[in-house]
Scaffold this active site. Structure first.
Site, short mmCIF file in Angstrom:
data_model
loop_
_atom_site.label_atom_id
_atom_site.label_comp_id
_atom_site.label_asym_id
_atom_site.label_seq_id
_atom_site.Cartn_x
_atom_site.Cartn_y
_atom_site.Cartn_z
N ASP A 153 0.89 -1.52 0.27
CA ASP A 153 -0.24 0.26 -0.21
C ASP A 153 0.90 1.28 0.19
O ASP A 153 0.51 2.26 -0.29
CB ASP A 153 -1.09 0.36 1.12
CG ASP A 153 -2.03 -1.32 1.51
OD1 ASP A 153 -2.08 -1.63 0.28
OD2 ASP A 153 -2.08 -1.72 2.49
N ARG A 279 -16.84 -0.73 -18.45
CA ARG A 279 -16.96 -2.26 -17.18
C ARG A 279 -16.26 -2.13 -16.66
O ARG A 279 -15.70 -0.81 -16.44
CB ARG A 279 -16.32 -3.50 -18.44
CG ARG A 279 -16.53 -3.46 -19.22
CD ARG A 279 -17.83 -4.40 -19.45
NE ARG A 279 -18.58 -4.58 -20.28
CZ ARG A 279 -18.36 -5.23 -21.30
NH1 ARG A 279 -18.29 -6.77 -21.47
NH2 ARG A 279 -19.64 -6.04 -22.27
N VAL A 286 -4.38 -10.22 -7.35
CA VAL A 286 -3.27 -10.76 -7.68
C VAL A 286 -2.19 -9.72 -7.59
O VAL A 286 -1.27 -9.96 -8.29
CB VAL A 286 -3.64 -10.48 -9.32
CG1 VAL A 286 -4.16 -11.87 -9.72
CG2 VAL A 286 -3.93 -9.28 -10.11
N GLN A 287 -2.60 -8.05 -7.40
CA GLN A 287 -2.23 -7.48 -7.14
C GLN A 287 -0.52 -7.60 -5.23
O GLN A 287 0.19 -6.71 -5.62
CB GLN A 287 -2.65 -6.06 -6.06
CG GLN A 287 -3.59 -5.36 -7.09
CD GLN A 287 -4.58 -4.20 -7.12
OE1 GLN A 287 -4.22 -3.24 -6.63
NE2 GLN A 287 -5.62 -5.05 -6.83
N THR A 516 18.90 6.67 -20.76
CA THR A 516 19.78 6.06 -21.09
C THR A 516 19.91 4.94 -20.09
O THR A 516 19.63 4.54 -18.48
CB THR A 516 20.92 6.54 -20.70
OG1 THR A 516 21.99 5.49 -21.15
CG2 THR A 516 21.10 7.06 -19.74
N MET A 560 24.93 -4.84 -20.14
CA MET A 560 24.87 -3.32 -21.23
C MET A 560 25.88 -2.59 -19.80
O MET A 560 25.67 -2.69 -18.93
CB MET A 560 24.14 -3.26 -22.03
CG MET A 560 23.82 -3.95 -22.65
SD MET A 560 22.99 -3.12 -24.12
CE MET A 560 23.11 -3.63 -25.54
#
Ligand code: ADP
Length: 735
Positions: A153, A279, A286-287, A516, A560
């Protein structure tokens, strides 16, 4: 004497709790402490028995990337009673546990504070009852407690962000991205209800990151006609050509009278007033799920190590405190203050004191709410010819989040009445006259697109280019320029500024916006794109780890970052790698030998997998294959060594919410700054950045002076010292 410390995870689980646990266990063991895992939250402390078990080095292995908590968590009614807490005291004291690290939300931390306050009295009672296993005259040590903010939260005072919030935000934004593709096909309106209890953080940041069109959060003071305002703003968006609408509603959002705003209420209002198909999606648990994001893994590791260090170093009578991240530094705040101020927001909301609640959430929260309101209500303004045009160019290598920044920059400039032109294909295209007018809808849907829609590419100016660029800028009436990119882009801009005497057309205000994946630019702690790259790396390495099988295998993963070790070090921390080879350090043969020896020892003592992260330019002379061969030769038949070069997958894919939000905030501030400069006829050049949690503009020459020109990176890099944390997490203490 060895200090014994218990660690527990309590209350609602949050992704990253395991990473925090690993850091506490390994950080503690590396300093000679004994660590006990308390299972099932406070209930485990009350129950004792096998709920409290010693944790060794290996028990914290393989858990960094796991969601939930391996210790288990619970909501304990027993612990809410004094009798229950007395049992907990007995269980801790009888094991000589004199320190606790508590990972959880405000409820769990309240429990910790209560236990601490009652500790002496409960000890006395137990002693009087003859229950304490103490020698006569022996007094048990006072309890030391350090809390860690574990909560999706992000509702805790004392930390800018709590462990789990970033992962949850990623889950929400991924879901909204998915909904938007279907919503836009059917011209639908979606209402997405997100978690957060009394805190609007998840709703607000997910709306900002997904370009949500309206947001409802508990902290905002709504007026009685809030729904009419919402309908009007959404109607305007449709008139501009928007094909779908997303409204994000926090579960704790309230009507001005204090009653909860239900998603179905919003649905009915919109259906009736806009005459559209609406909707509702309630994202629910799921959070909370899934493996932690790169940011949460690193945050939990940094805070976990800081917490155990704080506990081991504090004088025994230090009041309990929480370690949070404030201005990008682990910082201790007394638990009493954390709890008091965290609960004050909930209380203010209950009492209808919304502006008080909002002010308690802090500046960054308020800034983001302000930005979202502006973006969701902004419309193109009539052209103000005194402002001319602002040119936006994405220069250098592309980075995820560039499009999110351009989207906000374009709309903020148009909203102020400036014209906007986009340089196509970076400076290479611009010097060839490739410039396009950008309007409101040209950037629609850009927030979540990877790469750069404007086109980009590394470019060094040729002798004729500057005159051509000057003409192009003049032809389009460009009065200011926003340049997005990395070091190459910054050098391009520095050259334009240096040549102003010869080319007066460059006498315009310019802002460089750090984008970047390398995070190698000066005057910012974070560049846009690096977070996405880190998440790309950890996803790949998590998969590589699964292929280790039963053989002893070491993987060298090349990442990288050019001359900057940010990606290798941070990805090593987030993947649980044994080692990271950085361009800042180089690779000495002796180090390589020692590392092979440590890998060998690790495998002998039961490890089946080793990960070494190699920066692409970590060594001038050894490439990844050479390192692999040396390690394979030295490892003889005891382990296999495989190499994997991740390459361009690192810079691809949709930008993370963190990158989208930073991009949007930078772009907003940069454009406002450029508009002010145009009005005030101020032609100075700046770079924008995030410094200690605040967005700051630094004069370009000051920023460039922070660079080490021969190394191609800033001289001071805040993250470099985290190499010590990696060492402590990867090297099991001997003996
Ligand atoms: P979170 O820590 O996520 O906020 P909860 O509010 O459910 O979760 O709290 C977790 C647990 O912490 C509770 O089940 C209870 O055992 C303990 N706890 C919460 N508040 C108190 C309190 N005031 N006194 C003692 N224990 C508490």
């Amino acid at each position: 004497m060895t200090i014994k410390v218990g660690v527990l995870t309590s209350g609602g689980d949050a992704p990253g709790m395991n990473a925090a646990l690993r850091a506490v266990v390994r950080g503690g063991l590396s300093r000679g402490a004994q660590i006990y895992g308390i299972h099932e939250g406070w209930q485990g402390a009350v129950d004792g028995g096998d709920k409290i078990q010693p944790l060794g080095w290996r028990s914290a292995g393989g858990i960094l990337q796991k969601g939930g908590t391996i210790l288990g968590t619970a909501r304990s009614a027993d612990f809410q009673t004094r009798e229950g807490r007395k049992k907990a005291v007995f269980n801790l004291v009888s094991r000589e546990i004199s320190g606790l690290v508590v990972i959880g939300g405000d409820g769990s931390l309240t429990g910790a504070l209560t236990l601490c306050n009652e500790w002496p009295a409960l000890l006395q009672e137990l002693a009087a009852e003859g229950k304490l296993p103490l020698a006569v005259g022996e007094t048990p040590a006072p309890l030391r407690v350090v809390g860690l903010p574990g909560s999706i939260d992000n509702d805790l005072f004392g930390t800018d962000i709590s462990i789990g919030a970033d992962t949850s935000l990623q889950t929400i934004v991924h879901a909204v991205d998915q909904l938007e593709s279907t919503a836009s096909s059917h011209q639908r309106t979606f209402i997405v209800e997100v978690m957060g209890r009394n805190c609007g953080y998840l709703a607000l940041t997910s709306a900002l990151a997904s370009a949500g069109h309206w947001v409802l959060i508990p902290e905002e003071e709504l007026d009685a006609r809030w729904h009419q305002k919402m309908v009007k703003a959404l109607q305007r968006g449709r008139e501009e050509g928007r094909r779908h609408v997303t409204v994000i509603a926090a579960e704790g959002a309230r009507h001005p009278d204090g009653l909860p705003i239900r998603a179905e209420t919003i649905q009915q209002i919109l259906q009736k007033q806009l005459n559209v198909d609406v909707r509702v999606t309630v994202l629910g648990h799921v959070q909370r799920g899934g493996g932690p994001s790169a940011f949460d893994r690193i945050l939990a590791t940094r805070l976990g190590v800081a917490a155990i260090d704080d506990l081991l170093d504090m004088p025994a009578d230090t009041p309990p405190r929480m370690i949070g991240l404030i201005s990008n530094q682990p910082t201790a705040t007394p638990l009493a203050e954390v709890i008091g101020k965290s609960q004050a927001v909930g209380k203010a909301i209950e009492e209808g004191a919304y502006s008080m609640a909002l002010s308690l959430r802090g500046t960054s929260f308020r800034d983001q709410l302000g930005l979202l309101k502006i973006l969701s209500q902004a419309t193109p303004a009539p052209v103000d010819s005194s402002l001319g045009a602002i040119a936006i160019v994405t220069a250098g290598a592309d980075a995820p989040g560039m499009n999110a920044a351009v989207r906000v920059a374009v709309r903020r400039a148009l909203n102020a009445g400036a014209r906007v032109v986009g340089g196509i294909n970076g400076f290479r295209g611009m010097v060839r006259g490739q410039v396009e007018e950008l309007n409101w809808m040209s950037v629609s849907g850009w927030v979540g697109l990877g790469g750069t829609q404007l086109g980009s590419g590394r470019y060094d100016f040729e002798p004729d280019d500057l005159g051509r660029l000057e003409r192009v800028l003049q032809q389009h009436g460009v009065r200011a320029m926003l340049v997005l990119g990395g070091l190459n882009a910054y050098h391009n801009v520095a050259e334009l500024v240096r040549r102003r005497n010869r080319y007066p057309g460059f006498n315009i205000p310019i802002v460089c916006l750090p984008t970047t994946i390398d995070n190698s630019v000066p005057a910012t702690d974070y560049a846009v794109g690096a977070d996405t790259a880190l998440n790309n790396i950890i996803q790949a390495v998590d998969k590589i780890k699964d292929t280790a099988g039963s053989t002893h295998r070491a993987f060298i993963v090349e990442v990288m970052g050019e001359q900057c070790g940010y990606l290798p070090l941070m990805s090593a921390l987030a993947c649980g790698a044994e080692r990271a080879y950085l361009p800042e350090d180089g690779i000495a043969v002796g180090r390589l030998e020692a590392d092979v020896e440590e890998l060998r020892e690790g495998f002998r003592s039961g490890k089946s997998l080793g990960i070494v992260i190699m920066g692409e330019y970590a060594s001038h002379h050894y490439n990844t294959d050479v390192i692999r061969r040396v390690m394979q030769e030295e490892g003889r038949d005891e382990f296999e060594v495989r190499a994997c070069i991740l390459g361009h997958v690192q810079r691809g894919g949709v930008p993370t919410p963190f990158d989208r939000i930073q991009a949007s905030r930078f772009a907003n501030r940069a454009i406002l700054h450029l508009l002010d400069q145009i009005r005030e006829d101020d032609n100075s050049a700046h770079v924008i950045g995030l410094l200690g949690g605040r967005i700051e503009l630094t004069p370009l020459d000051e920023a460039m002076a922070l660079l080490d020109p021969s190394a191609g990176r800033p001289r001071q890099q805040w993250w470099y010292e985290l190499g010590q944390v990696l060492e402590r997490m990867s090297r099991s203490p001997k003996g």
